[in-house]
Design a protein around this motif. Structure first.
Motif, PDB file in Angstrom:
ATOM      1  N   SER A 143       0.812  -1.218   0.000  1.00 20.19           N
ATOM      2  CA  SER A 143       0.000   0.000   0.000  1.00 20.19           C
ATOM      3  C   SER A 143       0.845   1.268   0.000  1.00 20.19           C
ATOM      4  CB  SER A 143      -0.927   0.009   1.221  1.00 20.19           C
ATOM      5  OG  SER A 143      -0.173   0.093   2.429  1.00 20.19           O
ATOM      6  N   ARG A 144       2.170   1.126   0.244  1.00 17.88           N
ATOM      7  CA  ARG A 144       3.034   2.304   0.310  1.00 17.88           C
ATOM      8  C   ARG A 144       3.856   2.534  -0.950  1.00 17.88           C
ATOM      9  NH1 ARG A 144       4.604   0.005   5.264  1.00 17.88           N
ATOM     10  NH2 ARG A 144       6.714  -0.275   4.431  1.00 17.88           N
ATOM     11  N   LYS A 180      -5.241  -8.100   0.467  1.00 17.17           N
ATOM     12  CA  LYS A 180      -5.779  -7.072  -0.406  1.00 17.17           C
ATOM     13  C   LYS A 180      -5.600  -7.516  -1.851  1.00 17.17           C
ATOM     14  CE  LYS A 180      -4.653  -2.470  -2.164  1.00 17.17           C
ATOM     15  NZ  LYS A 180      -3.707  -1.353  -2.088  1.00 17.17           N
TER      16      LYS A 180
END
Length: 515
Positions: free
Chosen positions: A35-36, A56
């Protein structure tokens, strides 16, 4: 540039799902990284037998994965994404779900080089395994699938680069080079085994959270790298059919040609025998302590002389996490033993046949009688275990003139030929070494960091080279594995501090590496 990610969790162990160093699990840390990373959109997670909490993105599950399966699924994933009309995917990031120290800044640097030079493949080199992602361009997936199809290539660490090496000139490759090369430490910073998870926890507790911190701390804290025993040599019999010139055992083991440690004059077992029941308890203790380990039942003596050697094989290979090496002269095996072992265990057994010469005359001078039987055993093992049977010669002044003949002759039969360095056992044997291959800068001994050597009665010398018993660590049957292993910590610390006690100061085996 549209970027997607594939997270390989297909062979995940439970260590990757447990909290580490009082914080998040490896899986949670890798999820957070996805996510980063800049410009990273869709994520595909390959799962195996373990259910992963809250992944995810898209998920594909199979009981087992190999390289061809992963690449085919990656190709399907890219096709699904590009069918949505949002544009072509021009970068596929590959990461492992059990590598909690994957570095965000290093990943960004790899991606930047990949984009700048329009590469087919980008990776980092010189860093410990577990710090860096890999990136591939979807356009090379068909070529990679072609290289992998039909090969059943396992997804061990480094599999992708080894696959690309098969046709390396066909791909444009970019590499981010580590400012400090730590490859020689053979580190795997992954939560896949008890041993590696302990190392990751130690590094996290010492403040390592990224690649730069790892490069700064590891060379200064080499003592942290001694975790759990990985290679355990066990003496299961004291007798030998030969008194070999290049081996110390005939000089310290008494009349090894007559020794049979399993039958006294009245048929009772002598005090220091290693019957199957005692061996079974030992390997259970090793498995419980280390989680995984390579067991070698050939410390001193010929394993074929053990009356229950096939049972010893069963005791090792029936325990998950343990693997087996048998080093043998090829002499003394009962008819049908090799075939029975091949039928039951296949290539889970690794064999090393010690020959030291190809010609009969030199063989006789170095090892004694038994040439025909040894050669026949080597041929049988190569036929039954083509991938895991090796022939070996010790390279010494005594046989240097025929070394090339040994190599060329056996290479016609098998690719598995070992030329082993001669050891004088810290000065116990005469100096017969042909050449000095030791590194210019001495590192702490691999064997003190990874190995245990266990004698018939359970006593444990500092290492295999300690044949005179100068330093003893205890007894596994009376003190326990944990206590004996802990007793070696001080000696390893001496090596870290470059203070080498006898017999270490006269030993040159510190850089040799067992399985």
């Amino acid at each position: 540039m549209r970027t997607a990610a594939l997270v390989n969790a297909g062979s995940l162990s439970t260590f990757a799902l447990a909290p580490i160093a009082g914080g998040a699990s490896s899986w949670d840390r890798v999820k957070a990284l996805t996510s980063r990373l800049p410009d990273l959109g869709d994520v595909l997670v390959l799962q195996g037998k373990l259910d992963l909490p809250g992944p995810k993105g898209q998920v594909v599950r199979r009981e087992s994965w190999d390289a061809a399966g992963l690449l085919e699924e990656a190709s399907h994933f890219i096709a699904r994404l590009e069918a949505d009309g949002k544009g072509k995917v021009e970068a596929l990031v590959l990461m492992m779900a059990d590598e909690p120290l994957l570095d965000e800044d290093l990943a960004s640097l790899i991606l930047a080089d990949y984009r700048r030079y329009r590469a087919d493949y980008a990776f980092a080199d010189g860093y410990p395994v577990g710090l860096a992602i890999e990136v591939v361009h979807p356009r090379i997936l068909p070529a990679l699938i072609a290289l992998a199809t039909g090969k059943s290539l396992p997804l061990d660490r480094g599999w992708l680069f080894r696959l690309i090496q098969k046709d390396i000139n066909a791909f444009d490759i970019e590499t981010v080079i580590s400012p400090l090369d730590l490859r020689d430490l053979r580190l795997e910073l992954a939560c896949d085994t008890k041993r590696n998870t302990l190392l990751v926890e130690r590094l996290l507790e010492a403040g390592v959270t990224d690649a730069s911190a790892a490069l700064a701390l590891i060379p200064e804290r080499l003592g942290l790298l001694r975790t759990l025993p990985a290679f355990v040599q066990v003496q299961v019999t004291g007798g030998c059919p030969q008194a070999c010139r290049l081996c110390p055992w005939p000089l310290v083991g008494g009349d090894v040609l007559s020794r049979r440690d399993f039958a006294s004059h009245d048929g009772a077992l002598p005090r220091d025998a290693m019957p199957r029941e005692r061996f079974a308890a030992l390997v259970t203790a090793i498995a419980d302590f280390s989680g995984d380990a390579v067991i070698d039942i050939s410390l001193w003596g010929e394993p074929s002389l053990h009356p229950e050697v096939e049972g010893l094989v069963e005791e090792v290979l029936s325990r998950p996490g343990l693997s087996l090496i048998i080093e043998t002269s090829g002499l003394g095996w009962k008819p049908g033993s090799f075939a029975r072992l091949a039928s039951r265990w296949g290539e889970r057994i690794n064999w090393v046949v010690s020959l030291d010469a190809r010609g009969k005359d030199l063989y006789g001078r170095l090892r004694g009688p038994g040439y025909e039987e040894a050669m026949a055993s080597a041929a049988s093992l190569i036929a039954l275990f083509p991938k895991t049977a090796w022939v070996q010669t010790v390279r010494a002044q005594d046989n240097e003139s025929e070394l090339e003949d040994f190599w060329r002759g056996w290479r016609k039969e098998t690719e598995n030929v070992i030329v082993q360095k001669y050891s004088a056992f810290a000065g116990f044997l005469p100096a017969r070494k042909v050449t000095d291959l030791s590194p210019l800068k001495r590192r702490p001994c691999w064997h003190l960091k990874r190995d245990l050597s266990i004698l018939l009665d359970g006593s444990v010398p500092l290492c295999r080279e300690c044949v005179r018993g100068e330093i003893m660590l205890g007894n596994v049957f009376t003190d326990g594995i944990k206590s004996v292993w802990s007793a070696g910590e001080e000696q390893h610390r001496h090596h870290v501090e470059r203070a080498y006690p006898a017999p270490c100061e006269a030993c040159d085996e510190f850089y040799t590496f067992n399985a």
